[in-house]
Scaffold this active site. Structure first.
Site, PDB file in Angstrom:
ATOM      1  N   ASN A  72       0.826  -1.208   0.000  1.00 22.18           N
ATOM      2  CA  ASN A  72       0.000   0.000   0.000  1.00 22.18           C
ATOM      3  C   ASN A  72       0.861   1.260   0.000  1.00 22.18           C
ATOM      4  OD1 ASN A  72      -2.188  -1.734   0.160  1.00 22.18           O
ATOM      5  ND2 ASN A  72      -2.460  -1.492   2.365  1.00 22.18           N
ATOM      6  N   GLU A 173      -2.439  -3.730  -5.575  1.00 22.08           N
ATOM      7  CA  GLU A 173      -3.826  -3.906  -5.104  1.00 22.08           C
ATOM      8  C   GLU A 173      -4.747  -2.750  -5.521  1.00 22.08           C
ATOM      9  OE1 GLU A 173      -3.879  -4.820  -0.878  1.00 22.08           O
ATOM     10  OE2 GLU A 173      -3.062  -6.794  -1.244  1.00 22.08           O
ATOM     11  N   GLU A 292       2.069 -11.636  -2.404  1.00 20.96           N
ATOM     12  CA  GLU A 292       1.799 -11.417  -0.977  1.00 20.96           C
ATOM     13  C   GLU A 292       1.052 -12.641  -0.466  1.00 20.96           C
ATOM     14  OE1 GLU A 292       0.156  -7.717   0.453  1.00 20.96           O
ATOM     15  OE2 GLU A 292       1.126  -6.583  -1.156  1.00 20.96           O
TER      16      GLU A 292
HETATM   17  O1  AHR Z   1       1.507  -6.696   3.474  1.00 20.71           O
HETATM   18  C1  AHR Z   1       0.707  -5.744   4.099  1.00 20.71           C
HETATM   19  C2  AHR Z   1      -0.281  -5.089   3.145  1.00 20.71           C
HETATM   20  O2  AHR Z   1      -1.197  -6.044   2.711  1.00 20.71           O
HETATM   21  C3  AHR Z   1       0.293  -4.529   1.881  1.00 20.71           C
HETATM   22  O3  AHR Z   1       0.780  -3.243   2.027  1.00 20.71           O
HETATM   23  C4  AHR Z   1      -0.879  -4.528   0.953  1.00 20.71           C
HETATM   24  O4  AHR Z   1      -0.506  -4.675  -0.384  1.00 20.71           O
HETATM   25  C5  AHR Z   1      -1.743  -5.665   1.459  1.00 20.71           C
HETATM   26  O5  AHR Z   1      -3.055  -5.289   1.617  1.00 20.71           O
END
Ligand code: AHR
Length: 503
Positions: A72, A173, A292
């Site tokens: 994010n 995202e 992720e």
């Molecule tokens: O990994 C933590 C957060 O999770 C990241 O910043 C985001 O991409 C996801 O929502």
């Protein structure tokens, strides 16, 4: 006593295991960077301010690619803030995590740290508040030799050789309403397509990752992937998947079966990508960057962690610092089994994250660094899962879960490295009550011997490693393994993860 049966045949190959499957992720979030990898005042800091104890642990973890700088965070990030003389770098409000970003670490410092840990950079560009031009700028700064404004700027900042970053994420995202610059699938897809095509003008061989959904539970999941791939197909190489798991409402039975969800998620995204391929009549296959994944007690974060107001956003606050249990480590081990099972289509993945923030490695400022429970299955899998994934046949009893219906108690995958002649079986018992005896038919492997059998298990599934007790949980040799007449017999305690190597 219940039993399961596994058959391994080296002729049935799923696909080669890309080392990038063992990637991780460092975001400017909480204490991941500041007080995590970087703490200049620490007794163990090197000449760059990087903690040597953390570098050692990252090397031991066996991390291939590291995604940077977010997450994010990247959707509001100006990469230029993080290069050049430190004294001139601006402090900024960091909108994603309500922190203050001091910009002491940026692209150049992170590349220096990556050299020390021996990992490859995977760089995310900001397609939230920025666009094509800034993506081109950071590519020019990072990858061009010299003779242009930004490559010469990098040289002036002290790095004569380009970084030659191969993998680039086109935003992060962008389907999520929490994301700066959150957009519709169509408008993101158009921006990602333009950015990808522009970046390929500089280097047609870049490996580009387009954003998939931020989870398989998003209301736009599926439609998002289809729209984005229809628009970007020829310009990109990977679509991303993200997934985090936790025992919602204390439902451990479902939590321990999280890999069932990951399997289904991957299968759906592969089906959508191949559907777009079929409609286009394309010869090109889009693979998955599962960039992720982890256990994350996200519901706790939402309740307590966020700072409000704009006057006192802290630098490197303690947010998203989950303490992982034995059960969490077993789930991480089983998610690795899922990724390996899909090695033909998941060719890059990032454990999110690496240090302090939902991480296998923890640090205390001025104090020690230690391994969380989740460190162990990752480190062992990264070390032993070499060569190819084998398609195993598994016969296991099942148990009922609220979220995923009836699921096998045992899950397993095998890998085989022709270069060393080693075959490794990774197996979990996700049952909470009973030990399972598993017979593994290895007759097709020919003459082999047991080399290494390690399990992660504890009578207390909530046991964890902490600052006070950093070695409470670790791997143990599993003495129960017996090999006779081409058959391995092994006892799997409830809620356990095991790696068994034959050679
Ligand atoms: O990994 C933590 C957060 O999770 C990241 O910043 C985001 O991409 C996801 O929502």
């Amino acid at each position: 006593m219940i039993s399961a049966h596994l058959t391994i045949d080296p002729h049935f190959v799923v696909g080669p295991i890309n080392r990038r499957l063992f990637g991780s992720f460092v975001e400017h979030l909480g204490r991941a960077v500041y007080e995590g990898i970087y703490e200049p005042g620490h007794a163990d800091a090197d000449e760059h301010g990087f903690r040597r104890d953390v570098i050692e642990l990252v090397r031991e973890l066996g991390v291939s690619t590291i995604r940077y700088p977010g997450g994010n965070f990247v959707s509001g990030y100006r990469w230029e803030d993080g290069v050049g003389p430190r004294a001139e770098r601006p402090r900024r409000l960091e909108l994603a995590w309500h922190s203050t970003e001091p910009n002491e670490i940026g692209l150049d410092e992170f590349a220096t740290w990556l050299d020390k840990v021996g990992s490859e950079m995977m760089y995310a560009v900001n397609l939230g508040t920025r666009g094509v031009e800034e993506a081109l700028d950071v590519l020019e700064y990072a990858n061009l030799n010299s003779g242009t404004a930004l490559s010469d700027l990098r040289i002036a900042h002290g790095t004569p050789q380009p970084y030659n970053i191969r993998m680039w994420c086109l935003g992060n995202e962008m389907d999520g309403p929490w994301q700066l610059g959150h957009s519709t699938a169509q408008s993101y897809a158009e921006l990602a397509s333009k950015t990808a095509r522009a970046m390929r003008q500089i280097d047609p061989d870049l490996e580009l990752v387009v954003c998939g959904s931020s989870s398989g539970q998003m209301p736009t999941f599926g439609a998002w992937e289809r729209t984005v791939l229809e628009e970007t197909y020829d310009a990109i190489d990977y679509i991303s998947c993200h997934a985090y798991y936790e025992p919602l409402s204390g439902d451990f039975k479902s939590f321990l079966a999280s890999a069932v969800d990951m399997d289904r998620f991957i299968d759906k995204v592969v089906a959508i990508a191949d559907g777009v391929k079929a409609v286009r009549g394309s010869d090109k296959t889009i693979n998955i960057s599962f960039d992720e994944w982890n256990v994350w007690y996200l519901s706790r974060y939402r309740e307590v962690d966020r700072v409000s107001g704009v006057d006192s956003w802290p630098v490197a606050p303690r947010i998203c610092e989950d303490t992982y249990s034995v059960a969490d480590a077993v789930v991480v081990g089983s998610l690795l089994i899922s990724l390996l099972r899909h090695a033909d289509r998941v060719t890059a993945a990032s454990l999110a994250q690496l240090v302090n923030v939902i991480a296998p490695i923890m640090t205390e400022p001025g104090g020690p660094a230690w391994r969380q429970t989740t460190f162990y299955p990752f480190a062992v899998t990264s070390r032993l899962a070499r060569g190819v994934t084998l398609d195993v046949t598994l016969d296991s009893p099942s148990y009922d879960t609220d979220r995923f219906g009836s699921v096998p108690v045992i899950d397993a995958v095998a890998t085989r490295d022709e270069a060393t002649g080693q075959t490794t079986v990774f197996v979990v018992n996700r049952g909470m009550e009973e030990e399972v005896t598993i017979d593994i038919d290895v007759r097709q492997l020919g003459s082999v011997a047991l080399q290494e059998v390690q399990s992660l298990h504890d009578d207390d599934i909530h046991a964890a490693n902490t600052l006070e007790h950093p070695d409470r949980v670790g791997l143990r040799g599993n003495q129960s393994a017996i090999l006779a007449d081409g058959m391995v017999t092994l006892q799997l305690p409830p809620v356990s993860w095991t790696a068994l190597t034959l050679g």
